[in-house]
Design a protein around this motif. Structure first.
Motif, mmCIF file in Angstrom:
data_model
loop_
_atom_site.group_PDB
_atom_site.id
_atom_site.type_symbol
_atom_site.label_atom_id
_atom_site.label_comp_id
_atom_site.label_asym_id
_atom_site.label_seq_id
_atom_site.Cartn_x
_atom_site.Cartn_y
_atom_site.Cartn_z
ATOM 1 N N GLU A 91 4.170 -6.133 4.241
ATOM 2 C CA GLU A 91 3.874 -5.402 5.478
ATOM 3 C C GLU A 91 4.976 -5.720 6.496
ATOM 4 O O GLU A 91 5.596 -6.784 6.446
ATOM 5 C CB GLU A 91 2.511 -5.841 6.045
ATOM 6 C CG GLU A 91 1.304 -5.357 5.263
ATOM 7 C CD GLU A 91 0.820 -3.963 5.659
ATOM 8 O OE1 GLU A 91 1.529 -3.265 6.420
ATOM 9 O OE2 GLU A 91 -0.254 -3.569 5.175
ATOM 10 N N GLU A 108 -5.114 1.391 2.050
ATOM 11 C CA GLU A 108 -5.111 0.246 2.959
ATOM 12 C C GLU A 108 -5.460 0.673 4.372
ATOM 13 O O GLU A 108 -6.179 -0.006 5.104
ATOM 14 C CB GLU A 108 -3.740 -0.455 2.951
ATOM 15 C CG GLU A 108 -3.716 -1.795 3.693
ATOM 16 C CD GLU A 108 -3.507 -1.705 5.198
ATOM 17 O OE1 GLU A 108 -3.835 -2.672 5.905
ATOM 18 O OE2 GLU A 108 -3.033 -0.660 5.692
ATOM 19 N N GLU A 109 -4.946 1.845 4.767
ATOM 20 C CA GLU A 109 -5.135 2.314 6.141
ATOM 21 C C GLU A 109 -6.593 2.666 6.439
ATOM 22 O O GLU A 109 -6.975 2.798 7.596
ATOM 23 C CB GLU A 109 -4.222 3.516 6.425
ATOM 24 C CG GLU A 109 -2.733 3.211 6.274
ATOM 25 C CD GLU A 109 -2.180 2.312 7.374
ATOM 26 O OE1 GLU A 109 -2.953 1.886 8.243
ATOM 27 O OE2 GLU A 109 -0.961 2.033 7.338
ATOM 28 N N ASP A 153 5.877 1.091 7.629
ATOM 29 C CA ASP A 153 4.520 0.712 7.179
ATOM 30 C C ASP A 153 4.088 1.618 6.047
ATOM 31 O O ASP A 153 3.408 2.590 6.271
ATOM 32 C CB ASP A 153 3.569 0.800 8.377
ATOM 33 C CG ASP A 153 2.174 0.319 8.053
ATOM 34 O OD1 ASP A 153 1.989 -0.311 6.998
ATOM 35 O OD2 ASP A 153 1.259 0.586 8.842
ATOM 36 N N MET A 154 4.413 1.280 4.762
ATOM 37 C CA MET A 154 5.256 0.183 4.368
ATOM 38 C C MET A 154 6.079 0.518 3.133
ATOM 39 O O MET A 154 6.259 -0.284 2.247
ATOM 40 C CB MET A 154 4.412 -1.094 4.145
ATOM 41 C CG MET A 154 3.338 -0.935 3.078
ATOM 42 S SD MET A 154 2.404 -2.467 2.786
ATOM 43 C CE MET A 154 3.601 -3.495 1.930
ATOM 44 N N HIS A 161 0.845 -1.197 0.000
ATOM 45 C CA HIS A 161 0.000 0.000 0.000
ATOM 46 C C HIS A 161 0.876 1.242 0.000
ATOM 47 O O HIS A 161 1.968 1.249 0.580
ATOM 48 C CB HIS A 161 -1.022 -0.009 1.141
ATOM 49 C CG HIS A 161 -0.486 0.017 2.541
ATOM 50 N ND1 HIS A 161 -0.133 1.189 3.174
ATOM 51 C CD2 HIS A 161 -0.264 -0.968 3.438
ATOM 52 C CE1 HIS A 161 0.273 0.917 4.407
ATOM 53 N NE2 HIS A 161 0.219 -0.387 4.597
HETATM 54 ZN ZN LIG Z 1 0.536 -1.335 6.478
#
Ligand SMILES: [Zn+2]
Length: 432
Positions: A189, A160-161, A126-127, A95
């Motif tokens: 990740e 993604e978050e 991250d990431m 992501h």
């Molecule tokens: Zn992540």
């Protein structure tokens, strides 16, 4: 093969400064989500980088997904490099978004400072570090095994978050993760360089609302306090639900230890008069609250099913209702994710585990993440079961101030990724 493997690992070591520069450049594109900034910029940056490696690239906007707008379009990149002959496709999915900066930084959150072998910045672990690692791994792999079988894909995906709907979920719906196209998925990740992450627990979020009747605060008996009703709900949760959750243990190798059981977080409670704005110096007004809302975040195990999870919460409310005069409530599920766990003998799992052993000279550890990540969409929507998370970095640093990634961890993880590619994509072609 052994010589080749050594040659490959030496190549990775030779790319250390390139890896550092790539990670720094990715960190310096501040792809904050929310709101979802600079997605197009980072996709174009990756497009340039991957084109020079012979990848065909596609920029895909997830039109109409949550958060997508003219101002903040949800851009994704999918890049594919065909091998010399038929074979399987290995896909690295990262992501591109990062969470808000927050307080407490001593480094520039978007500076990508390098100090003592660590690169600092929001998203370092991250990431973006994992994304850079996969690119360097692929680069060194292509130089070592130029006539590989099958195909390699690298994607950089949005959101993604915030649930992944404008990213991996959208691409899965469009067929990018169908088993016909992709046979192995690795999500870099930050689960640590010696661990294979098989999947994650499930999620069930709900809103609980209790109702009362407004009245003057000097005569609460003329009204009905919704906050007291919610207090009764919480008391019942403490008495019956939390102890029951603590007893549910899983065989999933969830880390940390505390997450090897069912858990529930009370995310928020709001009842009565809203918090005054900062600086307001007046007194609150005397009013009996007529409603109170709670958001619960229940995380559940492979051994549980979502219907039971919901029924358990409803049972708490029904019990309070049976015991309490005038108790009225609403219960609204708002979000759910089914647990996902790839089989330990799946090809991507065994291949990466063997590569970890070869590089780190120790057995791989198998883990399951306490929270979810994009594997849920690849599993449920894409129907692709051969998927893991494997990447450098320490999960505990994610979303923290002074987040960093260690260069040595990235180099080791790049070696693992490349050796896994060699195992899956070199040797006799499965089609021959
Ligand atoms: Zn992540």
């Amino acid at each position: 093969m052994e010589n080749k493997r050594q040659e490959f690992m030496d190549r990775v070591d030779g790319k250390q400064s390139e890896l550092i520069a790539l990670t720094q450049e990715l960190i310096r594109i501040p792809t904050l989500n929310p709101p979802g900034e600079f997605y197009r910029d980072i996709c174009e940056y990756l497009e340039n980088r991957l084109s020079t490696l012979g990848f065909t690239t596609e920029l895909v906007r997830a039109l109409g997904t949550p958060g997508d707008s003219q101002k903040y379009p949800r851009w994704n990149i999918v890049a594919r490099r065909e091998g010399a002959r038929a074979g399987e496709c290995v896909h690295f999915n990262s992501h591109i978004d990062v969470v808000t900066i927050g307080q407490g930084w001593t480094k520039d959150p978007f500076g990508g400072e390098l100090e003592d072998g660590k690169i600092y910045g929001r998203g370092a672990c991250d990431m973006k570090g994992g994304l850079a690692t996969s690119i360097i791994a692929v680069e060194a792999f292509l130089e070592t095994w130029p006539d590989f079988n099958g195909a390699i894909e690298i994607s950089g995906t949005a959101d993604e978050e915030t649930g992944g709907f404008g990213g991996v979920a959208y691409l899965s719906e469009q067929g990018y993760f169908s088993p016909a196209r992709v046979q192995h998925v690795i999500i870099p990740e930050p689960l640590h360089k010696d661990r294979v992450c098989l999947g994650h627990r499930g999620v069930f979020w709900a809103e609980i609302e209790t109702h009362g009747r407004i009245a003057h605060g000097s005569m609460p008996f003329q009204g009905d306090c919704a906050v007291r009703h919610m207090g009764a709900v919480m008391a019942e949760m403490e008495a019956s639900l939390f102890p029951a959750l603590a007893k549910k243990r899983t065989d999933m190798p969830v880390i940390p230890e505390g997450a090897k059981q069912s858990t529930m977080n009370i995310n928020s409670i709001h009842g009565g008069q809203a918090e005054p704005e900062a600086g307001f110096t007046g007194l609150p007004s005397p009013v009996v609250p007529d409603h109170c809302k709670m958001i619960v975040d229940r995380r559940f195990l492979l051994e549980e099913n979502i219907e039971d999870v919901e029924a358990e919460l409803r049972a708490v409310l029904e019990k309070v209702k049976s015991e309490r005069k005038d108790f009225r409530y609403d219960f609204t599920p708002i979000h759910s994710v089914i647990p996902s766990m790839t089989a330990k003998d799946a090809p991507v799992v065994t291949t990466v585990a063997e590569a970890i052993e070869a590089v780190m000279h120790k057995k791989a550890e198998y883990v399951v993440s306490p929270g979810t990540y994009d594997q849920k969409h690849i599993d449920r929507i894409g129907r692709m079961k051969n998927c893991i998370a494997y990447g450098p970095g320490i999960l505990d640093l994610a979303h923290q101030p002074d987040e960093y990634i260690e260069v040595i961890d990235m180099l080791d993880a790049a070696k693992v990724m490349g050796l896994a590619l060699a195992e899956l994509l070199t040797g006799p072609s499965p089609q021959n």
